[in-house]
Structures are given as C-alpha cells and as structure tokens.
Scaffold this active site. Structure first.
Site, PDB file in Angstrom:
ATOM      1  N   GLY A  11     -37.974  27.534 -17.483  1.00  0.00           N
ATOM      2  CA  GLY A  11     -36.674  27.290 -16.693  1.00  0.00           C
ATOM      3  C   GLY A  11     -36.569  27.804 -15.321  1.00  0.00           C
ATOM      4  O   GLY A  11     -35.323  27.769 -14.775  1.00  0.00           O
ATOM      5  N   SER A  12     -37.613  28.353 -14.735  1.00  0.00           N
ATOM      6  CA  SER A  12     -37.235  28.895 -13.337  1.00  0.00           C
ATOM      7  C   SER A  12     -36.928  27.755 -12.310  1.00  0.00           C
ATOM      8  O   SER A  12     -35.982  28.027 -11.407  1.00  0.00           O
ATOM      9  CB  SER A  12     -38.504  29.693 -12.966  1.00  0.00           C
ATOM     10  OG  SER A  12     -39.371  28.765 -12.434  1.00  0.00           O
ATOM     11  N   ASN A  13     -37.263  26.692 -12.419  1.00  0.00           N
ATOM     12  CA  ASN A  13     -36.686  25.433 -11.628  1.00  0.00           C
ATOM     13  C   ASN A  13     -35.537  24.915 -11.987  1.00  0.00           C
ATOM     14  O   ASN A  13     -34.669  24.723 -11.114  1.00  0.00           O
ATOM     15  CB  ASN A  13     -37.844  24.186 -11.632  1.00  0.00           C
ATOM     16  CG  ASN A  13     -39.189  24.709 -10.837  1.00  0.00           C
ATOM     17  OD1 ASN A  13     -39.227  24.609  -9.748  1.00  0.00           O
ATOM     18  ND2 ASN A  13     -40.239  25.148 -11.715  1.00  0.00           N
ATOM     19  N   HIS A  99     -43.725  17.067 -21.828  1.00  0.00           N
ATOM     20  CA  HIS A  99     -43.991  16.077 -22.707  1.00  0.00           C
ATOM     21  C   HIS A  99     -44.063  14.795 -21.991  1.00  0.00           C
ATOM     22  O   HIS A  99     -43.169  14.463 -21.243  1.00  0.00           O
ATOM     23  CB  HIS A  99     -42.648  16.299 -23.585  1.00  0.00           C
ATOM     24  CG  HIS A  99     -42.754  14.813 -24.591  1.00  0.00           C
ATOM     25  ND1 HIS A  99     -43.402  14.969 -25.843  1.00  0.00           N
ATOM     26  CD2 HIS A  99     -42.160  13.851 -24.493  1.00  0.00           C
ATOM     27  CE1 HIS A  99     -43.061  13.675 -26.505  1.00  0.00           C
ATOM     28  NE2 HIS A  99     -42.369  12.906 -25.374  1.00  0.00           N
ATOM     29  N   ASN A 129     -39.515  14.136 -11.498  1.00  0.00           N
ATOM     30  CA  ASN A 129     -40.209  15.050 -12.007  1.00  0.00           C
ATOM     31  C   ASN A 129     -41.008  16.120 -11.074  1.00  0.00           C
ATOM     32  O   ASN A 129     -41.056  15.488  -9.830  1.00  0.00           O
ATOM     33  CB  ASN A 129     -41.291  14.172 -12.657  1.00  0.00           C
ATOM     34  CG  ASN A 129     -42.431  15.284 -13.435  1.00  0.00           C
ATOM     35  OD1 ASN A 129     -41.891  16.243 -14.225  1.00  0.00           O
ATOM     36  ND2 ASN A 129     -43.587  15.112 -13.236  1.00  0.00           N
ATOM     37  N   HIS A 131     -44.107  18.383 -10.073  1.00  0.00           N
ATOM     38  CA  HIS A 131     -45.237  18.325 -10.353  1.00  0.00           C
ATOM     39  C   HIS A 131     -46.056  19.363  -9.186  1.00  0.00           C
ATOM     40  O   HIS A 131     -46.110  19.210  -8.192  1.00  0.00           O
ATOM     41  CB  HIS A 131     -46.129  16.929 -10.358  1.00  0.00           C
ATOM     42  CG  HIS A 131     -47.340  16.845 -10.855  1.00  0.00           C
ATOM     43  ND1 HIS A 131     -48.021  17.599 -11.957  1.00  0.00           N
ATOM     44  CD2 HIS A 131     -48.792  16.775 -10.260  1.00  0.00           C
ATOM     45  CE1 HIS A 131     -49.232  17.619 -12.167  1.00  0.00           C
ATOM     46  NE2 HIS A 131     -49.654  17.104 -11.081  1.00  0.00           N
ATOM     47  N   ASP A 171     -47.145  11.242 -13.411  1.00  0.00           N
ATOM     48  CA  ASP A 171     -47.286  11.790 -12.179  1.00  0.00           C
ATOM     49  C   ASP A 171     -47.593  10.863 -11.087  1.00  0.00           C
ATOM     50  O   ASP A 171     -48.018  11.170  -9.828  1.00  0.00           O
ATOM     51  CB  ASP A 171     -48.187  13.139 -12.270  1.00  0.00           C
ATOM     52  CG  ASP A 171     -47.776  14.022 -13.163  1.00  0.00           C
ATOM     53  OD1 ASP A 171     -48.645  14.884 -13.469  1.00  0.00           O
ATOM     54  OD2 ASP A 171     -46.564  13.971 -13.317  1.00  0.00           O
ATOM     55  N   GLU A 200     -41.890  25.235  -5.369  1.00  0.00           N
ATOM     56  CA  GLU A 200     -41.347  24.371  -6.323  1.00  0.00           C
ATOM     57  C   GLU A 200     -39.693  24.655  -6.307  1.00  0.00           C
ATOM     58  O   GLU A 200     -38.989  23.627  -6.473  1.00  0.00           O
ATOM     59  CB  GLU A 200     -41.694  24.585  -7.577  1.00  0.00           C
ATOM     60  CG  GLU A 200     -43.255  24.187  -7.965  1.00  0.00           C
ATOM     61  CD  GLU A 200     -43.634  24.259  -9.407  1.00  0.00           C
ATOM     62  OE1 GLU A 200     -43.615  25.435  -9.876  1.00  0.00           O
ATOM     63  OE2 GLU A 200     -44.227  23.565  -9.960  1.00  0.00           O
TER      64      GLU A 200
END
Ligand code: GRF
Length: 230
Positions: A11-13, A99, A129, A131, A171, A200
C-alpha cells in the site's frame, strides 16, 4: 470528491494518496474506503492508522469460494463491486491491486448493470489503475522484472510507469499519466525498483487528480502566469 482505493499489498501507493488528500496535489478529495483482496495487506494497516482513520474492508477470493460453494470468480467480482460501489465514490483507484477483474466488476462500475434488480441505472464511476510499465510494453504481472530483464538483454533503453483507465483488457486502457524511468547498466533490480516506485507514488496522485477532473490551484496559476507572460 470521494475515492475508494483497492490494494493487495504494502500500500505504498495508497500511502501517497492518503498523504495527498486535501493538499494542492489532490484538493477536496477524501478516501472513504480501502478494500483489499488480502487480509494481511499492510495497506489496510496504513488506512486504519491514517489520521483521520479510513474505513477498511477485505474479501479474499479463495475463502469466499470455499464459504460459498457453487459461487464463481465472477460472483466474487460482483461482490467486490457491491462493497466498493455502496460507497458511491467519484473514483475507484486500483493501487497495487493484484487481481484481474472480469467484466462483471466493470459493468457495475460503468453503471451498465444495476447493483440490484430493478434499480435505477447509476452514474458510471471511473476506475483507474497503476501499472509499473509503459503503455503496451509489459502488460500483466511481473512487469518490473520483465522490463529489467529486457534491459539486460539490450531490448529496451528504459522503462516507466503509468496510470490508465481500466477497461476489460488488462492494462490496455487509455493512459492518463505516463512517466519514463531510466534503467542504469550494472545496477541491481532493487535500485531500479526503488526509482520506479518513487515515480509511481507521484503519478498515482496525478492520475487520481486528473481522473477526478480536479482543477488544481497551481494549475490555474500556471495559466495565469502564462497570461501575464503574454
Ligand atoms: C507497485 O509496483 C504496483 O504497481 C504493483 O505493486 C507494487 C506495490 O504497490 N502493482 P503498493 O506498495 O502495494 O502500492
């Protein structure tokens, strides 16, 4: 504006989004739920420890299938959509989410299908998302390792990261933010990975702000300064 964040790991983002709430980078945006497909995801702890703390929920696929014989992965995706859309968010962010959703999730998020029979159609909720690769370069899992390997083989000169809209093909959605990340000869993959994660953490916030169509104050003054220059 309200945001729901889906995570699977550290969960660093997510942390970058938590820290950006109500700052010029992400003005008047509030994370109202953090959802994980893994009970042990440290991101759930980050949400609980945020100030103010952020509600969390999790539902892992395998336990769900065991507890609901006859239910399928598609049913799981619908269940996750229900949990997430119940918050009526303005944006859903997949940040380190590991997922792959089937169409069932997107049909509900896009408002194509009502959540419950006979319900009014809902406004579409944008899903974005993060990526860790450039558009179309290394779609799917292990993108970081595959890019690093391709660099060692001289196949690419650099890699990157992007935030894109989620569509049914993994993606492949429209990129919102794309950032190149250099790979340096002889460096270990950890050094590349560290550089990439820093990027990111920046682009996840930029992507969320863009998806929320937030006019950020500094963006306004940029136009202003441009006019003054004129
Ligand atoms: C990131 O590289 C993300 O792109 C990938 O998982 C990594 C860790 O993300 N999907 P986080 O620390 O869980 O946000």
């Amino acid at each position: 504006r309200t945001v729901v964040v889906l995570i699977s790991g550290s969960g660093s983002n997510l942390q970058a989004l938590i820290d950006a709430q109500n700052t010029p980078a992400l003005p008047n945006a509030k994370i109202t739920l953090v959802f994980s497909n893994r009970k042990a995801a440290y991101g759930l702890t980050r949400a609980a420890q945020a100030n103010p703390s952020i509600p969390t929920a999790y539902l892992a696929l395998q336990p769900y299938l065991k507890a609901n014989p006859g239910k399928t992965r598609a049913d799981y995706d619908v269940e996750v959509a229900r949990i997430v859309l119940r918050e009526n968010p303005d944006l859903i962010v997949l940040a380190g989410w590991m997922h792959i959703f089937g169409e069932g999730f997107l049909e509900l998020a896009d408002g194509i299908k009502p959540l419950n029979e006979g319900e009014e159609p809902r406004k579409p909720v944008p899903v974005i998302n993060l990526h860790p690769a450039l558009p179309g370069a290394f779609d799917g899992a292990s993108a970081i390792e595959r890019a690093f390997d391709a660099f060692q083989k001289g196949e690419i000169a650099h890699s990157g990261a992007m935030v894109h809209r989620v569509v049914k093909d993994v993606d492949r959605g429209e990129p919102l933010i794309v950032r190149e990340v250099p790979i340096i000869k002889e460096e270990a993959i950890e050094a590349f990975e560290e550089r990439l994660h820093k990027v990111e953490h920046e682009i996840i916030v930029l992507g969320a702000a863009k998806a929320l169509d937030l006019e950020r104050p500094h963006q306004a003054c940029t136009h202003l300064s441009f006019m003054i220059d004129l």
